[in-house]
Design an enzyme around this catalytic site. Structure first.
Site, mmCIF file in Angstrom:
data_model
loop_
_atom_site.group_PDB
_atom_site.id
_atom_site.type_symbol
_atom_site.label_atom_id
_atom_site.label_comp_id
_atom_site.label_asym_id
_atom_site.label_seq_id
_atom_site.Cartn_x
_atom_site.Cartn_y
_atom_site.Cartn_z
ATOM 1 N N TRP A 126 1.116 -0.745 -0.028
ATOM 2 C CA TRP A 126 0.276 0.064 0.312
ATOM 3 C C TRP A 126 0.654 1.124 0.098
ATOM 4 O O TRP A 126 0.522 2.285 -0.598
ATOM 5 C CB TRP A 126 -1.171 -0.203 1.349
ATOM 6 C CG TRP A 126 -1.937 1.097 1.020
ATOM 7 C CD1 TRP A 126 -2.363 1.566 2.158
ATOM 8 C CD2 TRP A 126 -2.901 2.030 0.669
ATOM 9 N NE1 TRP A 126 -3.165 2.743 2.267
ATOM 10 C CE2 TRP A 126 -3.500 2.647 1.068
ATOM 11 C CE3 TRP A 126 -2.537 1.847 -1.155
ATOM 12 C CZ2 TRP A 126 -4.708 3.619 0.050
ATOM 13 C CZ3 TRP A 126 -3.663 1.959 -1.797
ATOM 14 C CH2 TRP A 126 -4.319 2.892 -1.255
ATOM 15 N N LYS A 178 -11.758 -4.099 10.364
ATOM 16 C CA LYS A 178 -12.662 -4.650 9.531
ATOM 17 C C LYS A 178 -11.786 -5.818 9.117
ATOM 18 O O LYS A 178 -12.063 -6.660 8.537
ATOM 19 C CB LYS A 178 -12.804 -3.664 8.279
ATOM 20 C CG LYS A 178 -11.696 -2.774 8.102
ATOM 21 C CD LYS A 178 -11.177 -3.252 6.857
ATOM 22 C CE LYS A 178 -9.513 -3.457 6.320
ATOM 23 N NZ LYS A 178 -9.227 -3.628 5.401
HETATM 24 N N1 NAD Z 1 -1.723 -3.217 1.359
HETATM 25 C C1 NAD Z 1 -3.107 -2.610 1.226
HETATM 26 O O1 NAD Z 1 -4.298 -3.881 0.365
HETATM 27 C C2 NAD Z 1 -3.165 -2.209 1.880
HETATM 28 C C3 NAD Z 1 -4.239 -1.173 1.809
HETATM 29 C C4 NAD Z 1 -4.956 -0.457 2.598
HETATM 30 C C5 NAD Z 1 -4.569 -0.270 4.380
HETATM 31 N N2 NAD Z 1 -3.137 -0.965 3.996
HETATM 32 C C6 NAD Z 1 -1.402 -1.008 5.294
HETATM 33 O O2 NAD Z 1 -1.480 -0.144 5.057
HETATM 34 C C7 NAD Z 1 -0.381 -0.805 6.282
HETATM 35 C C8 NAD Z 1 0.972 -1.325 5.503
HETATM 36 O O3 NAD Z 1 0.429 -1.816 4.311
HETATM 37 P P1 NAD Z 1 1.338 -2.619 3.296
HETATM 38 O O4 NAD Z 1 0.920 -3.123 2.812
HETATM 39 O O5 NAD Z 1 2.035 -1.098 2.647
HETATM 40 O O6 NAD Z 1 3.149 -3.378 3.582
HETATM 41 P P2 NAD Z 1 3.247 -4.250 3.525
HETATM 42 O O7 NAD Z 1 2.969 -5.684 4.618
HETATM 43 O O8 NAD Z 1 2.897 -5.035 2.351
HETATM 44 O O9 NAD Z 1 4.903 -4.446 3.586
HETATM 45 C C9 NAD Z 1 5.219 -4.677 4.965
HETATM 46 C C10 NAD Z 1 6.348 -3.855 4.860
HETATM 47 O O10 NAD Z 1 6.866 -3.605 6.534
HETATM 48 C C11 NAD Z 1 8.565 -3.444 6.093
HETATM 49 N N3 NAD Z 1 9.601 -4.061 7.084
HETATM 50 C C12 NAD Z 1 9.611 -4.982 7.901
HETATM 51 N N4 NAD Z 1 10.440 -4.814 8.037
HETATM 52 C C13 NAD Z 1 9.878 -3.586 9.366
HETATM 53 C C14 NAD Z 1 10.462 -3.086 10.201
HETATM 54 N N5 NAD Z 1 10.910 -3.992 11.104
HETATM 55 N N6 NAD Z 1 10.501 -1.516 10.168
HETATM 56 C C15 NAD Z 1 9.969 -1.087 9.524
HETATM 57 N N7 NAD Z 1 9.374 -1.737 8.468
HETATM 58 C C16 NAD Z 1 9.357 -2.918 8.614
HETATM 59 C C17 NAD Z 1 8.267 -4.191 4.736
HETATM 60 O O11 NAD Z 1 10.312 -3.237 4.160
HETATM 61 C C18 NAD Z 1 7.345 -3.890 4.693
HETATM 62 O O12 NAD Z 1 8.220 -1.740 3.557
HETATM 63 C C19 NAD Z 1 -0.970 -1.374 7.037
HETATM 64 O O13 NAD Z 1 -1.224 -1.084 8.149
HETATM 65 C C20 NAD Z 1 -2.245 -2.185 5.713
HETATM 66 O O14 NAD Z 1 -3.206 -2.312 6.780
HETATM 67 C C21 NAD Z 1 -3.064 -2.302 3.870
#
Ligand code: NAD
EC number: 1.1.1.8
Length: 384
Positions: free
Chosen positions: A40, A232
Site C-alpha cells: 500500500w 474490519k
Molecule cells: N496492502 C493493502 O492492500 C493495504 C490497503 C490499505 C491499508 N493497508 C495498510 O497499510 C499499512 C502498510 O501495509 P503495506 O501493505 O504497505 O505493507 P506490506 O505488508 O505490504 O509490507 C510490509 C512492509 O513492512 C516493512 N517492514 C518490515 N520490517 C520492518 C521493520 N522492522 N520496520 C519498519 N518496516 C518494516 C517492509 O519493508 C514492507 O515495506 C498496514 O497498516 C496495512 O493494514 C494496506
C-alpha cells in the site's frame, strides 16, 4: 467535472479537488514524504506522485522511506526501486512514477517534508516515531494510512494518536475499500479522509490523493474512520474462516452484518463522538465488504480453517505473504485485551470468537456457533 458518488447532501464530506488551486506565489512548494514502502505504501507513493506533478503548490519529487532489505539477487531494495522505478518486492510490475525517490535513510527522507504520509504495518510505528522525535519540521502535518492499534496499560491507543503524541503534530487518517493491487491497476475506488478540526488541512490531503480513479472525500471523525479501518480486519478473518469451511454467501453476509455491528458498537463505546454516518463511507461498509471478499486477512484465515486450525497464522503468513504483514490476527488480540479488561467480552461474540479461534482455544467452526459461548446471546440482538 467528475460526478460525486456521495448521495447524502447533509453529511460533511467535501470535494476539495473540484476547486481550482488558488495562486500561492510566495509559498515554497510543499514537500511530501511517504514513510513506508510495502504494497500500500508503494501505491500511495504512486498516487501522490501523479498529483504532485500536476499541482503547482507541491514539489514534484516524492520521497519514499524504504525499510532496507537485500533481495535474493544481492541488490538493495531501495537501489532497485530507484533504478527500475518499481518496487519489485512489494508491488512488482507497476511503475511508481519517475518522481518517486526511494530513500533508506529515515531521517534524511523526512527532513524537509511538510506533509508526512505514514504507511507501515502498525507494529513498527511506535519505534519509527521514537526515531523521528526532533527530526521533522515543526510545521509538518501527518496522515496515517495504517490499519491497527496499540493496546497500552491505560487503554487502546490509535496509531494517529501515537504519531501526534510522539511528534507533536496534527495527524489525519485515510482509510477505505482499498486493496492496494487493484488501485495500482487504476481500477476505480473510493477512500475517506478523517480529520479532527481543520478542514483546510483535510482539503489538502484530499487534493494530494484524489485522482480520476481514486475518489477521496473527508469526514470530521478521525476515530471513527481509523477504527473502521482497524476493526474490519478482524471481520475479514471471520469471513476467511467461513470460506475455509465452505459455507455460502448467506453466512458470509451474516458475518459482515454482525461484524459491522460490533465495529460500530466498539467504536462508540471507546469514543462516543464517533458518527453513525462514518460507517456508510468508504472506510466503513465498503472496506468491510472488500476485505471480506478479497485481501490477505481473509485469504490466510481461509487457509487456517481449511487446515482445521492446525497450522499457525505465523506459519501461514510467512508462507503465503512473502514479507507482507497480516494485521487482523494481532488486531483481534488487541481488541480482545480491551474487551476483557473492560468487561465487554459478552457483548462482542464475533470479535472474541475470532481471537479464541486464532489462538486455537476454539475450532474454526465456532465462528458460527454463537450461543454456546455467548452468555447473553446478544450476537444478533441489540444489547449494545
Ligand atoms: N496492502 C493493502 O492492500 C493495504 C490497503 C490499505 C491499508 N493497508 C495498510 O497499510 C499499512 C502498510 O501495509 P503495506 O501493505 O504497505 O505493507 P506490506 O505488508 O505490504 O509490507 C510490509 C512492509 O513492512 C516493512 N517492514 C518490515 N520490517 C520492518 C521493520 N522492522 N520496520 C519498519 N518496516 C518494516 C517492509 O519493508 C514492507 O515495506 C498496514 O497498516 C496495512 O493494514 C494496506
Amino acid at each position: 467535472m467528475a460526478p460525486s458518488l456521495h448521495d447524502d447532501p447533509i453529511d460533511d464530506c467535501i470535494s476539495a479537488v473540484e476547486a481550482p488551486e488558488p495562486p500561492q506565489p510566495q509559498m515554497p512548494p510543499i514537500k511530501v514524504t511517504v514513510v513506508g514502502s510495502g504494497n500500500w505504501g508503494s501505491v500511495a507513493a504512486k498516487l501522490i506522485a501523479s498529483n504532485t506533478l500536476k499541482l503547482a503548490s507541491f514539489h514534484d519529487e516524492v520521497r519514499m522511506w524504504v525499510f532496507e532489505e537485500t533481495l535474493p539477487t544481492g541488490e538493495k531494495l531501495s537501489e532497485v526501486i530507484n533504478k527500475a522505478n518499481e518496487n519489485v518486492k512489494y508491488l512488482p510490475g507497476i511503475k511508481l512514477g519517475k518522481n518517486v525517490v526511494a530513500d533508506p535513510d529515515l531521517e534524511n527522507a523526512v527532513r524537509d517534508a511538510t506533509m508526512l504520509v505514514f504507511v507501515t504495518p502498525h507494529q513498527f510505528m511506535e519505534g519509527i516515531c521514537k526515531r523521528l522525535v526532533g527530526k521533522i519540521r515543526s510545521d509538518a502535518e501527518a496522515i496515517s494510512l495504517i490499519k491497527g492499534m496499540e493496546v497500552k496499560r491505560d487503554g487502546p491507543c490509535m496509531i494517529s494518536s501515537i504519531i501526534s503524541e510522539h511528534l507533536g503534530i496534527n495527524c489525519c487518517v485515510l482509510m477505505g475499500a482499498n486493496i492496494a493491487n487493484e488501485i495500482a491497476l487504476e481500477q476505480f475506488s473510493e477512500a475517506t479522509v478523517g480529520y479532527r478540526k481543520n478542514k483546510e488541512t483535510a482539503d489538502k490531503w484530499v487534493k494530494l490523493f484524489h485522482t480520476s480513479y481514486f475518489m477521496v472525500s473527508s469526514v470530521q471523525d478521525v476515530e471513527g474512520v481509523e477504527l473502521c479501518g482497524t476493526l474490519k480486519n478482524v471481520v475479514a478473518i471471520a469471513a476467511g474462516f467461513v470460506d475455509g469451511l465452505e459455507m455460502g454467501n448467506n453466512t458470509k453476509a451474516a458475518i459482515i452484518r454482525i461484524g459491522l455491528r460490533e465495529m460500530k458498537a466498539f467504536s462508540k463505546l471507546l469514543f462516543p463522538s464517533v458518527k453513525d454516518s462514518t460507517f456508510f463511507e468508504s472506510c466503513g461498509i465498503a472496506d468491510v465488504i472488500t476485505t471480506c471478499l478479497g485481501g490477505r486477512n481473509r485469504r490466510c484465515a481461509e487457509a487456517f480453517a481449511k487446515n482445521g486450525g492446525k497450522r499457525s497464522f505465523d506459519e501461514l503468513e510467512a508462507e503465503m505473504l512473502q514479507g507482507q504483514k497480516l494485521q487482523g490476527v494481532s488486531t483481534a488480540k488487541e481488541v480482545h485485551e480491551v474487551l476483557s479488561h473492560r468487561g465487554w467480552l459478552e457483548h462482542f461474540p464475533l470479535f472474541s470468537s475470532v481471537h479464541e479461534i486464532c489462538c486455537g482455544r476454539l475450532p474454526p467452526t465456532a465462528i458460527v456457533v454463537y450461543n454456546e459461548h455467548t452468555p447473553d446471546q446478544s450476537r444478533g440482538g441489540s444489547r449494545i
